[in-house]
Design a protein around this motif. Sequence first.
Motif, PDB file in Angstrom:
ATOM      1  N   SER A 228      -5.581  -6.517   1.655  1.00  0.00           N
ATOM      2  CA  SER A 228      -6.607  -5.502   1.465  1.00  0.00           C
ATOM      3  C   SER A 228      -7.981  -6.132   1.645  1.00  0.00           C
ATOM      4  O   SER A 228      -8.145  -7.352   1.584  1.00  0.00           O
ATOM      5  N   ILE A 229      -8.963  -5.292   1.885  1.00  0.00           N
ATOM      6  CA  ILE A 229     -10.322  -5.759   2.148  1.00  0.00           C
ATOM      7  C   ILE A 229     -11.280  -4.973   1.270  1.00  0.00           C
ATOM      8  O   ILE A 229     -11.192  -3.745   1.171  1.00  0.00           O
ATOM      9  N   ASP A 230     -12.210  -5.676   0.649  1.00  0.00           N
ATOM     10  CA  ASP A 230     -13.234  -5.018  -0.158  1.00  0.00           C
ATOM     11  C   ASP A 230     -14.524  -4.945   0.662  1.00  0.00           C
ATOM     12  O   ASP A 230     -15.070  -5.962   1.079  1.00  0.00           O
ATOM     13  N   LEU A 231     -14.983  -3.726   0.912  1.00  0.00           N
ATOM     14  CA  LEU A 231     -16.215  -3.501   1.660  1.00  0.00           C
ATOM     15  C   LEU A 231     -17.133  -2.603   0.860  1.00  0.00           C
ATOM     16  O   LEU A 231     -16.777  -1.466   0.545  1.00  0.00           O
ATOM     17  N   ASP A 232     -18.294  -3.119   0.510  1.00  0.00           N
ATOM     18  CA  ASP A 232     -19.271  -2.344  -0.258  1.00  0.00           C
ATOM     19  C   ASP A 232     -18.662  -1.736  -1.507  1.00  0.00           C
ATOM     20  O   ASP A 232     -18.930  -0.569  -1.856  1.00  0.00           O
ATOM     21  N   GLY A 233     -17.795  -2.508  -2.162  1.00  0.00           N
ATOM     22  CA  GLY A 233     -17.225  -2.053  -3.424  1.00  0.00           C
ATOM     23  C   GLY A 233     -16.025  -1.141  -3.289  1.00  0.00           C
ATOM     24  O   GLY A 233     -15.479  -0.679  -4.283  1.00  0.00           O
ATOM     25  N   VAL A 234     -15.583  -0.875  -2.053  1.00  0.00           N
ATOM     26  CA  VAL A 234     -14.425  -0.009  -1.824  1.00  0.00           C
ATOM     27  C   VAL A 234     -13.296  -0.853  -1.230  1.00  0.00           C
ATOM     28  O   VAL A 234     -13.527  -1.655  -0.328  1.00  0.00           O
ATOM     29  N   THR A 235     -12.086  -0.683  -1.753  1.00  0.00           N
ATOM     30  CA  THR A 235     -10.946  -1.443  -1.256  1.00  0.00           C
ATOM     31  C   THR A 235     -10.223  -0.673  -0.165  1.00  0.00           C
ATOM     32  O   THR A 235      -9.847   0.487  -0.352  1.00  0.00           O
ATOM     33  N   TYR A 236     -10.052  -1.327   0.980  1.00  0.00           N
ATOM     34  CA  TYR A 236      -9.368  -0.729   2.119  1.00  0.00           C
ATOM     35  C   TYR A 236      -8.085  -1.499   2.399  1.00  0.00           C
ATOM     36  O   TYR A 236      -8.055  -2.724   2.326  1.00  0.00           O
ATOM     37  N   SER A 237      -7.038  -0.759   2.760  1.00  0.00           N
ATOM     38  CA  SER A 237      -5.752  -1.387   3.045  1.00  0.00           C
ATOM     39  C   SER A 237      -5.709  -1.872   4.484  1.00  0.00           C
ATOM     40  O   SER A 237      -6.325  -1.284   5.376  1.00  0.00           O
ATOM     41  N   ARG A 238      -4.943  -2.970   4.714  1.00  0.00           N
ATOM     42  CA  ARG A 238      -4.688  -3.433   6.073  1.00  0.00           C
ATOM     43  C   ARG A 238      -3.436  -2.791   6.647  1.00  0.00           C
ATOM     44  O   ARG A 238      -3.029  -3.065   7.760  1.00  0.00           O
ATOM     45  N   HIS A 239      -2.804  -1.933   5.868  1.00  0.00           N
ATOM     46  CA  HIS A 239      -1.562  -1.295   6.293  1.00  0.00           C
ATOM     47  C   HIS A 239      -1.777   0.206   6.451  1.00  0.00           C
ATOM     48  O   HIS A 239      -2.702   0.779   5.887  1.00  0.00           O
ATOM     49  N   GLU A 240      -0.895   0.816   7.219  1.00  0.00           N
ATOM     50  CA  GLU A 240      -0.983   2.264   7.417  1.00  0.00           C
ATOM     51  C   GLU A 240      -0.726   2.981   6.102  1.00  0.00           C
ATOM     52  O   GLU A 240       0.273   2.756   5.440  1.00  0.00           O
ATOM     53  N   ALA A 241      -1.661   3.817   5.709  1.00  0.00           N
ATOM     54  CA  ALA A 241      -1.500   4.577   4.470  1.00  0.00           C
ATOM     55  C   ALA A 241      -0.533   5.733   4.703  1.00  0.00           C
ATOM     56  O   ALA A 241      -0.057   5.969   5.807  1.00  0.00           O
ATOM     57  N   SER A 242      -0.257   6.456   3.645  1.00  0.00           N
ATOM     58  CA  SER A 242       0.717   7.553   3.735  1.00  0.00           C
ATOM     59  C   SER A 242       0.070   8.862   4.152  1.00  0.00           C
ATOM     60  O   SER A 242       0.717   9.906   4.150  1.00  0.00           O
ATOM     61  N   ILE A 243      -1.207   8.825   4.518  1.00  0.00           N
ATOM     62  CA  ILE A 243      -1.897  10.056   4.900  1.00  0.00           C
ATOM     63  C   ILE A 243      -1.334  10.585   6.212  1.00  0.00           C
ATOM     64  O   ILE A 243      -1.276   9.877   7.212  1.00  0.00           O
ATOM     65  N   GLN A 244      -0.916  11.833   6.203  1.00  0.00           N
ATOM     66  CA  GLN A 244      -0.451  12.507   7.412  1.00  0.00           C
ATOM     67  C   GLN A 244      -1.177  13.840   7.526  1.00  0.00           C
ATOM     68  O   GLN A 244      -1.402  14.520   6.524  1.00  0.00           O
ATOM     69  N   ILE A 245      -1.551  14.202   8.739  1.00  0.00           N
ATOM     70  CA  ILE A 245      -2.226  15.480   8.947  1.00  0.00           C
ATOM     71  C   ILE A 245      -1.223  16.607   8.762  1.00  0.00           C
ATOM     72  O   ILE A 245      -0.128  16.578   9.320  1.00  0.00           O
ATOM     73  N   ALA A 246      -1.584  17.592   7.954  1.00  0.00           N
ATOM     74  CA  ALA A 246      -0.681  18.708   7.649  1.00  0.00           C
ATOM     75  C   ALA A 246      -0.205  19.382   8.934  1.00  0.00           C
ATOM     76  O   ALA A 246      -0.981  19.622   9.855  1.00  0.00           O
ATOM     77  N   ASN A 247       1.096  19.673   8.977  1.00  0.00           N
ATOM     78  CA  ASN A 247       1.727  20.384  10.102  1.00  0.00           C
ATOM     79  C   ASN A 247       1.708  19.604  11.410  1.00  0.00           C
ATOM     80  O   ASN A 247       2.131  20.120  12.439  1.00  0.00           O
TER      81      ASN A 247
END
Length: 358
Positions: A228-247
């Motif tokens: 993971s990477i911390d940028l401006d106080g926000v943690t971002y993953s180096r892996h694909e998240a589970s977010i999928q566009i509906a439908n």
Amino acid sequence: MLREQLEQLARIKEPEARSKLIRTLVGEYARSEEHEPTEMERELFSHIVLSVFDQLDRAARYELVVRLAKTDRIIPDLADRLAQEDYELSEPVIECSPMISQNGLMQIAKSGGNEKRKSAARRSDLSEEMTDTMIARASRDVVHELLHNMEAPFSVRGTLALLIFANTEADVLAGIARRAMEDEEFLQTQMDILESNCPLIPPPLKKALETGELQRLAKTIEERHDGSIDLDGVTYSRHEASIQIANGELSFDAILRTLFEEGRLDAAIWLISRKINLADEVVSDTLKSDADGAIMRLMLQTGIHEKTYRDFLKARCEWLDRSTRSIPELVMRYKSELKKPRQNPGQPPSQALLKAAT
């Protein structure tokens, strides 16, 4: 000579003999550089091959791909059929064929495997609709191929989907920064979205756009290889998240439902306000109120489906910590009103950015 062989092929009935003759014929057909086949010869050759395609052995199909995939010596129907083969055979056709049809490419974008989509993502003749479809349905490595392909067009809706991903995924954030550095039109879209105060723009990207430090942002992410990477106080993953566009699509409803699922009511309000040409504050205050009728009338202006309205009500109840008991009744009322003819609530703004809401 060629026409005679084609006519001979049409008379042969044995599958093995047909495969052998086709392999021989394909070689001659492809090598005849001094003779450009006529339109009639293209049609005749392609239709005969299509008529016996299911009887051809793998060697004959391989010969077709190797010799003709990157040429204009076959018709779109045959190119589309070759694109349906397994990836080892279809890759050159999908990535390079000038004859594959737009419908054939769209089928790959919608339901092709990951490798086939990656090959399609490298083409120079993609439409925004194809790009949108792959962003909504494919894995992130396909999205990265699209970002690397300077010929791939991005709609505003597609860009909003990328921003949704970039809120949690560092590699997508870096890909957006890199693309914006190399593609002036893509950069302008980011700037337009930034100027509209869109809450979907991740803080590091917002800062990089405002200060002209896109290269620093991309390099910072690409040089770090931990989980993971911390940028401006926000943690971002180096892996694909589970977010999928509906439908698996990029309609207004699908993007809105995705925002509800992610708990991004701020971004949903921004999107709704641009769809119906109202100030963010007006939309926010209305959705926070207890006036069910006013809320329904506002959402009717967006034209969203009843299922999207139901998801909205659920998200609103969670947002405001309210009971969900009245949702079935409110959805029935909305469904009933949706069937009635409505007057146009007003002309939407003409800025290209607001195409995202259509």
